[in-house]
Motif scaffolding. Structure first.
Motif, PDB file in Angstrom:
ATOM      1  N   ASP A 143       0.921  -1.322  -0.092  1.00  0.00           N
ATOM      2  CA  ASP A 143       0.022   0.058   0.015  1.00  0.00           C
ATOM      3  C   ASP A 143       0.775   1.139  -0.081  1.00  0.00           C
ATOM      4  OD1 ASP A 143      -2.030   1.908   0.251  1.00  0.00           O
ATOM      5  OD2 ASP A 143      -2.703   1.520   2.036  1.00  0.00           O
ATOM      6  N   GLY A 144       0.893   1.880  -1.210  1.00  0.00           N
ATOM      7  CA  GLY A 144       2.022   3.034  -1.296  1.00  0.00           C
ATOM      8  C   GLY A 144       2.245   3.387  -2.668  1.00  0.00           C
ATOM      9  N   VAL A 145       3.599   3.721  -3.096  1.00  0.00           N
ATOM     10  CA  VAL A 145       3.699   3.979  -4.440  1.00  0.00           C
ATOM     11  C   VAL A 145       5.295   3.388  -4.650  1.00  0.00           C
ATOM     12  CG1 VAL A 145       2.159   5.999  -4.741  1.00  0.00           C
ATOM     13  CG2 VAL A 145       4.670   6.337  -3.961  1.00  0.00           C
ATOM     14  N   VAL A 146       5.747   3.031  -5.784  1.00  0.00           N
ATOM     15  CA  VAL A 146       7.086   3.109  -6.330  1.00  0.00           C
ATOM     16  C   VAL A 146       7.438   4.110  -7.254  1.00  0.00           C
ATOM     17  CG1 VAL A 146       8.609   1.760  -7.417  1.00  0.00           C
ATOM     18  CG2 VAL A 146       7.006   0.452  -6.011  1.00  0.00           C
ATOM     19  N   SER A 147       8.240   5.142  -6.709  1.00  0.00           N
ATOM     20  CA  SER A 147       8.678   6.091  -7.622  1.00  0.00           C
ATOM     21  C   SER A 147       9.808   6.027  -8.342  1.00  0.00           C
ATOM     22  CB  SER A 147       8.594   7.603  -6.790  1.00  0.00           C
ATOM     23  OG  SER A 147       7.426   7.833  -6.374  1.00  0.00           O
ATOM     24  N   ALA A 148       9.896   6.505  -9.521  1.00  0.00           N
ATOM     25  CA  ALA A 148      11.158   6.085 -10.595  1.00  0.00           C
ATOM     26  C   ALA A 148      11.793   7.695 -10.752  1.00  0.00           C
ATOM     27  CB  ALA A 148      10.881   5.553 -11.574  1.00  0.00           C
ATOM     28  N   TYR A 149      13.135   7.590 -11.190  1.00  0.00           N
ATOM     29  CA  TYR A 149      13.812   8.557 -11.535  1.00  0.00           C
ATOM     30  C   TYR A 149      15.019   8.199 -12.567  1.00  0.00           C
ATOM     31  CZ  TYR A 149      17.339  12.544 -11.725  1.00  0.00           C
ATOM     32  OH  TYR A 149      17.888  13.746 -12.611  1.00  0.00           O
ATOM     33  N   VAL A 150      15.116   8.705 -13.553  1.00  0.00           N
ATOM     34  CA  VAL A 150      16.194   8.413 -14.769  1.00  0.00           C
ATOM     35  C   VAL A 150      17.000   9.783 -14.940  1.00  0.00           C
ATOM     36  CG1 VAL A 150      16.409   7.845 -16.990  1.00  0.00           C
ATOM     37  CG2 VAL A 150      14.841   6.667 -15.754  1.00  0.00           C
ATOM     38  N   HIS A 151      18.193   9.562 -14.645  1.00  0.00           N
ATOM     39  CA  HIS A 151      19.330  10.703 -14.771  1.00  0.00           C
ATOM     40  C   HIS A 151      19.927  10.345 -16.318  1.00  0.00           C
ATOM     41  CE1 HIS A 151      21.949  13.653 -13.641  1.00  0.00           C
ATOM     42  NE2 HIS A 151      22.998  13.107 -14.082  1.00  0.00           N
ATOM     43  N   SER A 152      20.238  11.640 -16.819  1.00  0.00           N
ATOM     44  CA  SER A 152      20.683  11.513 -18.145  1.00  0.00           C
ATOM     45  C   SER A 152      19.678  10.764 -19.381  1.00  0.00           C
ATOM     46  CB  SER A 152      22.172  10.947 -18.310  1.00  0.00           C
ATOM     47  OG  SER A 152      23.267  11.680 -17.568  1.00  0.00           O
ATOM     48  N   SER A 153      18.610  11.244 -19.322  1.00  0.00           N
ATOM     49  CA  SER A 153      17.644  10.513 -19.650  1.00  0.00           C
ATOM     50  C   SER A 153      17.698  10.946 -21.561  1.00  0.00           C
ATOM     51  CB  SER A 153      16.366  11.087 -19.396  1.00  0.00           C
ATOM     52  OG  SER A 153      15.278  10.669 -20.100  1.00  0.00           O
ATOM     53  N   VAL A 154      17.451   9.891 -22.168  1.00  0.00           N
ATOM     54  CA  VAL A 154      17.625  10.189 -23.606  1.00  0.00           C
ATOM     55  C   VAL A 154      16.416  10.229 -24.236  1.00  0.00           C
ATOM     56  CG1 VAL A 154      19.903   9.202 -24.004  1.00  0.00           C
ATOM     57  CG2 VAL A 154      17.870   7.795 -24.061  1.00  0.00           C
ATOM     58  N   VAL A 155      15.238   9.486 -23.763  1.00  0.00           N
ATOM     59  CA  VAL A 155      13.863   9.402 -23.982  1.00  0.00           C
ATOM     60  C   VAL A 155      13.268   9.281 -22.513  1.00  0.00           C
ATOM     61  CG1 VAL A 155      14.172   9.053 -26.454  1.00  0.00           C
ATOM     62  CG2 VAL A 155      13.814   7.186 -24.580  1.00  0.00           C
ATOM     63  N   PRO A 156      11.833   9.607 -22.279  1.00  0.00           N
ATOM     64  CA  PRO A 156      11.225   9.081 -21.145  1.00  0.00           C
ATOM     65  C   PRO A 156      11.602   7.538 -20.709  1.00  0.00           C
ATOM     66  CG  PRO A 156       9.833  10.400 -22.321  1.00  0.00           C
ATOM     67  CD  PRO A 156      11.148  10.170 -23.150  1.00  0.00           C
ATOM     68  N   GLY A 157      12.169   7.178 -19.662  1.00  0.00           N
ATOM     69  CA  GLY A 157      12.437   5.946 -19.128  1.00  0.00           C
ATOM     70  C   GLY A 157      13.548   5.336 -19.370  1.00  0.00           C
ATOM     71  N   LEU A 158      14.357   6.008 -20.011  1.00  0.00           N
ATOM     72  CA  LEU A 158      15.761   5.521 -20.452  1.00  0.00           C
ATOM     73  C   LEU A 158      16.818   6.473 -20.246  1.00  0.00           C
ATOM     74  CD1 LEU A 158      14.786   3.985 -23.979  1.00  0.00           C
ATOM     75  CD2 LEU A 158      14.857   2.620 -21.808  1.00  0.00           C
ATOM     76  N   GLY A 159      17.999   6.102 -19.782  1.00  0.00           N
ATOM     77  CA  GLY A 159      19.041   6.905 -19.601  1.00  0.00           C
ATOM     78  C   GLY A 159      20.214   6.226 -19.141  1.00  0.00           C
ATOM     79  N   LYS A 160      21.085   6.861 -18.059  1.00  0.00           N
ATOM     80  CA  LYS A 160      22.443   6.372 -17.703  1.00  0.00           C
ATOM     81  C   LYS A 160      22.368   5.768 -16.483  1.00  0.00           C
ATOM     82  CE  LYS A 160      24.613   7.364 -21.410  1.00  0.00           C
ATOM     83  NZ  LYS A 160      25.306   6.373 -22.386  1.00  0.00           N
ATOM     84  N   ILE A 161      21.478   6.430 -15.571  1.00  0.00           N
ATOM     85  CA  ILE A 161      21.062   6.161 -14.327  1.00  0.00           C
ATOM     86  C   ILE A 161      19.855   5.786 -14.013  1.00  0.00           C
ATOM     87  CG2 ILE A 161      21.427   6.622 -11.597  1.00  0.00           C
ATOM     88  CD1 ILE A 161      23.986   7.995 -12.667  1.00  0.00           C
ATOM     89  N   GLY A 162      19.228   4.675 -13.284  1.00  0.00           N
ATOM     90  CA  GLY A 162      17.750   4.533 -13.023  1.00  0.00           C
ATOM     91  C   GLY A 162      17.626   4.366 -11.647  1.00  0.00           C
ATOM     92  N   VAL A 163      16.555   4.762 -11.074  1.00  0.00           N
ATOM     93  CA  VAL A 163      16.260   4.554  -9.494  1.00  0.00           C
ATOM     94  C   VAL A 163      14.885   4.334  -9.205  1.00  0.00           C
ATOM     95  CG1 VAL A 163      16.464   5.294  -7.244  1.00  0.00           C
ATOM     96  CG2 VAL A 163      18.237   6.122  -8.706  1.00  0.00           C
ATOM     97  N   LEU A 164      14.700   3.183  -8.596  1.00  0.00           N
ATOM     98  CA  LEU A 164      13.314   2.975  -8.044  1.00  0.00           C
ATOM     99  C   LEU A 164      13.200   3.132  -6.554  1.00  0.00           C
ATOM    100  CD1 LEU A 164      12.518  -0.366 -10.179  1.00  0.00           C
ATOM    101  CD2 LEU A 164      11.443   2.060 -10.442  1.00  0.00           C
ATOM    102  N   VAL A 165      12.343   3.792  -5.961  1.00  0.00           N
ATOM    103  CA  VAL A 165      12.250   3.724  -4.445  1.00  0.00           C
ATOM    104  C   VAL A 165      10.877   3.397  -4.217  1.00  0.00           C
ATOM    105  CG1 VAL A 165      11.922   6.210  -4.337  1.00  0.00           C
ATOM    106  CG2 VAL A 165      12.753   5.095  -2.336  1.00  0.00           C
TER     107      VAL A 165
END
Length: 308
Positions: free
Chosen positions: A149-171
């Motif tokens: 019960d809650g959420v999983v949030s994401a962040y992509v650093h150095s994104s080339v297109v949404p959801g894709l990049g050099k660093i990916g994080v889930l919390v």
């Protein structure tokens, strides 16, 4: 004793920033053991910064997808950065990340799962794309996280297109409160994780071997001062607490609000969210971390080719 080569000295110098002769001495003292040599340099106060992972060398993309209470992250490697800019490759990584929502963090299970819209597995589809694009590719790893019960949030650093990049994080954040506000807090924490690369969410989740290694380095370093054992013990305990503040997520200074730790920032956000919030964990992938690419001497290659 292992032969100490110039390439070993070069690698240690790049890892630590120490001088060439100091690196050579460290390798001689430790029989060529790279990790032990890093620790030896730290003990002598000669290592400027021991890197936590190998040099980032592999190309490709990190793919991240988060939907409500679950999220997945994958690393798909290619030989060149040129391929990472290829739209076919980008679509493939996005599709594989979506598949990972079901397959989870088991990369073998992911490889065996059907690729979306194709009558073949992810592994077979990637193999087919190798022939189409003309460059070797592989799904190196996958990770996932979910909450009840809650959420999983994401962040992509150095994104080339949404959801894709050099660093990916889930919390993952557990809470019965406002999901939109919870998701925004999660994104801020994910950005923090991308920047600071913590080793664990809480102190008791740290790998005991990592703590023991750090403690041993600090003890050896403190003994160099020549102070009594009881003083050394206090020095080491103080530095261990500082180590926790550097590598434990909830103990770190929050990059968005450095006057507070992440833990205090989460607590302060609970009023607006309307319920207690618990950070259950995170996944952070940086492209190519831990992979060493073999360096080549282009001039030597040309000369060799000219000699036939």
């Amino acid at each position: 004793m292992a032969e100490i080569t110039a390439s070993m000295v070069k690698e240690l110098r790049e890892k630590t920033g120490a001088g060439m002769m100091d690196c050579k001495s460290a390798l001689n003292e430790t029989g060529g053991d790279m990790e032990a040599a890093v620790d030896w340099l730290r003990t002598k106060g000669l290592a400027k910064a021991a890197k936590k992972a190998g040099r980032v060398a592999a190309e490709g993309l990190i793919g991240v997808v988060a939907e409500g209470t679950k999220g997945a992250v994958v690393e798909v490697n290619s030989e060149t950065d040129f391929v990472a800019r290829n739209e076919q490759f980008q679509k493939m990584v996005s599709d594989i990340a979506s598949v990972a929502l079901t397959a989870g963090g088991d990369v073998d299970k992911l490889a065996a799962t059907n690729y979306p819209g194709a009558s073949k597995s992810v592994k077979d589809y990637v193999t087919e794309m190798v022939g189409t694009i003309g460059e070797n590719m592989n799904v190196r790893r996958a990770g996932s996280i979910s909450v009840s019960d809650g959420v999983v949030s994401a962040y992509v650093h150095s994104s080339v297109v949404p959801g894709l990049g050099k660093i990916g994080v889930l919390v993952g954040l557990e809470s019965t409160g406002d999901k939109a506000k919870l998701a925004e807090l999660g994104r801020q924490i994910a950005m923090h994780i991308a920047a600071t690369n913590p080793l664990a969410t809480r102190t008791d989740e740290l790998d005991p071997a990592v703590v023991e290694r750090e403690r041993n380095v600090l003890i050896a370093e403190a003994k160099e001062s020549g102070r009594p054992d009881n003083i050394i013990e206090k020095m080491v305990e103080g530095r261990i607490r500082k180590f926790y503040e550097e590598v434990v997520l909830l103990s770190q200074a929050f990059v968005i609000d450095p006057d507070n730790t992440v833990e205090k920032a989460v607590k302060a956000a609970e009023a607006g969210i309307g319920a207690p919030v618990s950070v259950i964990g995170f996944v952070r992938f940086a492209l190519g971390e831990g992979i060493e690419k073999e360096e080549s001497d282009f001039a030597a290659e040309v000369a060799a080719a000219a000699r036939g």
